[in-house]
Scaffold this motif. Sequence first.
Motif, PDB file in Angstrom:
ATOM      1  N   PHE A  67       0.812  -1.215   0.000  1.00 24.65           N
ATOM      2  CA  PHE A  67       0.000   0.000   0.000  1.00 24.65           C
ATOM      3  C   PHE A  67       0.850   1.271   0.000  1.00 24.65           C
ATOM      4  CE2 PHE A  67      -2.992  -3.163   1.562  1.00 24.65           C
ATOM      5  CZ  PHE A  67      -4.130  -2.846   0.832  1.00 24.65           C
ATOM      6  N   SER A  68       2.164   1.105  -0.147  1.00 23.07           N
ATOM      7  CA  SER A  68       3.059   2.249  -0.311  1.00 23.07           C
ATOM      8  C   SER A  68       3.722   2.248  -1.683  1.00 23.07           C
ATOM      9  CB  SER A  68       4.144   2.238   0.771  1.00 23.07           C
ATOM     10  OG  SER A  68       3.594   2.247   2.067  1.00 23.07           O
ATOM     11  N   GLY A  69       3.398   1.256  -2.512  1.00 22.70           N
ATOM     12  CA  GLY A  69       4.007   1.177  -3.838  1.00 22.70           C
ATOM     13  C   GLY A  69       5.432   0.684  -3.820  1.00 22.70           C
ATOM     14  N   GLY A  70       5.813  -0.112  -2.799  1.00 23.32           N
ATOM     15  CA  GLY A  70       7.183  -0.597  -2.699  1.00 23.32           C
ATOM     16  C   GLY A  70       7.303  -2.085  -2.941  1.00 23.32           C
ATOM     17  N   HIS A  71       8.505  -2.608  -2.680  1.00 22.86           N
ATOM     18  CA  HIS A  71       8.799  -4.026  -2.859  1.00 22.86           C
ATOM     19  C   HIS A  71       9.544  -4.538  -1.622  1.00 22.86           C
ATOM     20  CE1 HIS A  71       7.702  -3.421  -7.053  1.00 22.86           C
ATOM     21  NE2 HIS A  71       8.548  -2.413  -7.083  1.00 22.86           N
ATOM     22  N   VAL A  72       9.592  -5.865  -1.462  1.00 21.44           N
ATOM     23  CA  VAL A  72      10.133  -6.465  -0.247  1.00 21.44           C
ATOM     24  C   VAL A  72      11.179  -7.515  -0.609  1.00 21.44           C
ATOM     25  CG1 VAL A  72       9.610  -7.717   1.870  1.00 21.44           C
ATOM     26  CG2 VAL A  72       7.944  -6.102   0.953  1.00 21.44           C
ATOM     27  N   LEU A  73      12.319  -7.454   0.080  1.00 22.05           N
ATOM     28  CA  LEU A  73      13.351  -8.486  -0.019  1.00 22.05           C
ATOM     29  C   LEU A  73      13.315  -9.299   1.275  1.00 22.05           C
ATOM     30  CD1 LEU A  73      15.837  -9.779  -1.389  1.00 22.05           C
ATOM     31  CD2 LEU A  73      17.240  -8.023  -0.264  1.00 22.05           C
ATOM     32  N   ILE A  74      13.167 -10.620   1.139  1.00 23.54           N
ATOM     33  CA  ILE A  74      13.037 -11.500   2.299  1.00 23.54           C
ATOM     34  C   ILE A  74      14.284 -12.367   2.395  1.00 23.54           C
ATOM     35  CG2 ILE A  74      11.623 -13.258   3.411  1.00 23.54           C
ATOM     36  CD1 ILE A  74       9.331 -12.377   1.555  1.00 23.54           C
TER      37      ILE A  74
END
Length: 356
Positions: free
Chosen positions: A73-80
Amino acid sequence: MNQPHHFNQPNSGPNEPTPPAGDSEFELEVVPTSAQPAQTAAVQQLYQQLCSEVGKVYVGQDELVLSTLVALFSGGHVLIESVPGLGKTLFVRTLAKALGAKFGRIQFTADLMPSDITGAPIFNMKTQEFVFRPGPVFTQLLLADEINRSPAKTHAALLEIMQERRVTVERTTHPLEPPFLVMATQNPIESEGTYNLPEAQLDRFMFKVLVDYPTASEEARVLKEHSRQVPVEKRLEDDVATVTGPEQIVEATQLCGQVLVADELITYINNIVRQTRAWPQFHLGASPRAGIALVQGARTLAAFNGRDYAIPDDVNEIALPALRHRVVLTAEAEVEGHQVDQALREMIRTVEVPRM
């Protein structure tokens, strides 16, 4: 099944500019200069419903769920970063079902080519023309599994995709359908046959989340619920309800972007980011994109908590996942056994918190 959320937005005033029409099939309404309490309450309700639906199948890992939803909902991406077997694919599939979004997965390997991600022109024998065949990146929730097993040439294909939400092939641009979230995973233990992600690639991720093993009670629940030989598709179909849709996600993202961030909080965020560049334990500090991630994340987190304004606690809650992959320890700090998270916590404590 729960009905999808609709966010009622007031009509824009006569002096407010109308945004240009984009390539997206969703025409977004003009939003007010600040979110209203009723609107952030709707976002909070949506967040709680999504957590509830995901929790029916995916057990625990609250930080991963929160960070992913904040990024979405912030227009970002996630590295796990996690060891194998912690249910990352199951989580993304469950989240996609609850969101009513399309899901895609790419297994990164050493021989994966950029065209395997983006797609490529294919010659049509009937029309005697080249026709673009979209690759697996044309989805809404993309799981990039073991992203560090591919070389930099393949990583470069994701740079434009993650930042611009589009794919350019043969001088033709193909927009991606919103919302679009990349969840990339990497194994912190095994290093054979892996490539370090370039700094430009790391900086594209809004958050880096460290996923650890579940607690004893959570693992017992996993053993109980996921050992019955029931196909995942059936569980998702029977247990998880779709509570929203792509258009409503875009509207909620706009509302999160209108949450008030006071000038004092902007200064606080700016001081944290700039302090990473002067902190003696860091060889490389965070870029301005880190500050943008903190502002956007604080807005979304405030909306998840039902507030139309952000506070320092929102910033502190997401500071570590927003900064840990954007700073580099000095050689001396590594030899002395310092950890990035430990150094960040010490640094953040030195920054004066504004009174709000």
